[in-house]
Design a protein around this motif. Structure first.
Motif, PDB file in Angstrom:
ATOM      1  N   SER A 162       0.750  -1.232  -0.025  1.00 43.59           N
ATOM      2  CA  SER A 162      -0.013   0.023  -0.042  1.00 43.59           C
ATOM      3  C   SER A 162       1.021   1.309   0.136  1.00 43.59           C
ATOM      4  CB  SER A 162      -0.872  -0.054   1.307  1.00 43.59           C
ATOM      5  OG  SER A 162      -1.511   1.134   1.291  1.00 43.59           O
ATOM      6  N   TRP A 163       0.409   1.986  -0.644  1.00 45.12           N
ATOM      7  CA  TRP A 163       1.339   3.474  -0.905  1.00 45.12           C
ATOM      8  C   TRP A 163       1.725   4.163   0.485  1.00 45.12           C
ATOM      9  CZ3 TRP A 163       4.469   5.365  -4.269  1.00 45.12           C
ATOM     10  CH2 TRP A 163       4.857   6.762  -4.250  1.00 45.12           C
TER      11      TRP A 163
ATOM     12  N   ARG B 272      10.136   4.979   2.228  1.00 42.02           N
ATOM     13  CA  ARG B 272      10.873   5.345   1.396  1.00 42.02           C
ATOM     14  C   ARG B 272      12.034   4.549   1.020  1.00 42.02           C
ATOM     15  NH1 ARG B 272      12.482  11.678   0.246  1.00 42.02           N
ATOM     16  NH2 ARG B 272      13.941  11.323  -1.335  1.00 42.02           N
TER      17      ARG B 272
ATOM     18  N   ARG C 145      11.632   1.749  -1.256  1.00 41.36           N
ATOM     19  CA  ARG C 145      11.647   1.869  -2.799  1.00 41.36           C
ATOM     20  C   ARG C 145      12.698   1.992  -3.517  1.00 41.36           C
ATOM     21  NH1 ARG C 145       8.396   7.155  -1.929  1.00 41.36           N
ATOM     22  NH2 ARG C 145       9.680   8.094  -3.546  1.00 41.36           N
TER      23      ARG C 145
ATOM     24  N   PRO D 220       8.535   4.547  -7.724  1.00 39.92           N
ATOM     25  CA  PRO D 220       7.466   4.157  -7.299  1.00 39.92           C
ATOM     26  C   PRO D 220       7.430   2.560  -7.638  1.00 39.92           C
ATOM     27  CG  PRO D 220       6.990   5.218  -9.318  1.00 39.92           C
ATOM     28  CD  PRO D 220       8.456   5.608  -8.970  1.00 39.92           C
TER      29      PRO D 220
ATOM     30  N   TRP E 267       6.508  -4.599  -7.379  1.00 40.96           N
ATOM     31  CA  TRP E 267       5.099  -4.039  -7.414  1.00 40.96           C
ATOM     32  C   TRP E 267       5.516  -2.404  -8.137  1.00 40.96           C
ATOM     33  CZ3 TRP E 267       0.608  -6.319  -6.201  1.00 40.96           C
ATOM     34  CH2 TRP E 267       0.584  -7.557  -5.744  1.00 40.96           C
ATOM     35  N   LEU E 268       4.423  -2.069  -8.622  1.00 42.34           N
ATOM     36  CA  LEU E 268       4.411  -0.405  -9.108  1.00 42.34           C
ATOM     37  C   LEU E 268       3.585  -0.288  -7.934  1.00 42.34           C
ATOM     38  CD1 LEU E 268       4.283  -0.868 -13.083  1.00 42.34           C
ATOM     39  CD2 LEU E 268       6.241  -0.396 -11.748  1.00 42.34           C
ATOM     40  N   VAL E 269       3.718   1.071  -7.415  1.00 38.85           N
ATOM     41  CA  VAL E 269       3.003   1.502  -6.391  1.00 38.85           C
ATOM     42  C   VAL E 269       2.646   3.032  -6.551  1.00 38.85           C
ATOM     43  CG1 VAL E 269       3.623  -0.075  -4.662  1.00 38.85           C
ATOM     44  CG2 VAL E 269       4.833   2.024  -4.837  1.00 38.85           C
ATOM     45  N   SER E 270       1.350   3.362  -6.261  1.00 35.72           N
ATOM     46  CA  SER E 270       1.059   4.717  -6.276  1.00 35.72           C
ATOM     47  C   SER E 270      -0.051   4.952  -5.326  1.00 35.72           C
ATOM     48  CB  SER E 270       0.552   5.117  -7.712  1.00 35.72           C
ATOM     49  OG  SER E 270      -0.806   4.692  -7.888  1.00 35.72           O
ATOM     50  N   ALA E 271      -0.472   6.231  -5.320  1.00 32.78           N
ATOM     51  CA  ALA E 271      -1.549   6.675  -4.179  1.00 32.78           C
ATOM     52  C   ALA E 271      -2.962   6.096  -4.581  1.00 32.78           C
ATOM     53  CB  ALA E 271      -1.826   8.130  -4.280  1.00 32.78           C
ATOM     54  N   SER E 272      -3.066   5.609  -6.036  1.00 29.16           N
ATOM     55  CA  SER E 272      -4.189   5.110  -6.313  1.00 29.16           C
ATOM     56  C   SER E 272      -4.469   3.423  -6.103  1.00 29.16           C
ATOM     57  CB  SER E 272      -4.840   5.474  -7.719  1.00 29.16           C
ATOM     58  OG  SER E 272      -3.958   5.092  -8.502  1.00 29.16           O
TER      59      SER E 272
ATOM     60  N   SER F 164      -1.789  -0.488  -6.114  1.00 32.19           N
ATOM     61  CA  SER F 164      -0.487  -1.090  -6.545  1.00 32.19           C
ATOM     62  C   SER F 164      -0.876  -2.058  -7.585  1.00 32.19           C
ATOM     63  CB  SER F 164       0.167  -1.531  -5.560  1.00 32.19           C
ATOM     64  OG  SER F 164      -0.583  -2.556  -4.678  1.00 32.19           O
TER      65      SER F 164
END
Length: 76
Positions: free
Chosen positions: A7-8, A13, A16, A21, A30-35, A37
């Protein structure tokens, strides 16, 4: 062992890859963002991430060795 999707909000930090991200959990990237993963499943892409992570770790070790050597020389 399967790792949960990151979860973002819970990704530190330091987890990462080079402030990108992208996070490795176990053997999975995993590609993670605020919206949300998304697991990175393209083998060419994940192989590049593996190579980059390995190269980055090697560079970090060399920098640490140089700093330690510089401190040792400064004490002399």
């Amino acid at each position: 062992m399967s790792h949960p999707a990151p979860s973002w909000a819970l990704v530190r930090r330091s987890e990462r890859l080079a402030d990108a991200p992208v996070v490795r959990r176990g053997t999975d990237w995993w590609l993670v963002s605020a919206s949300g993963s998304v697991p990175a499943s393209d083998p060419v892409f994940t192989d590049e991430l593996d190579r980059f992570a390995t190269d980055l770790a090697a560079a970090d070790r060399v920098v640490a060795e140089i700093r330690a050597q510089s401190k040792a020389e400064a004490r002399q």
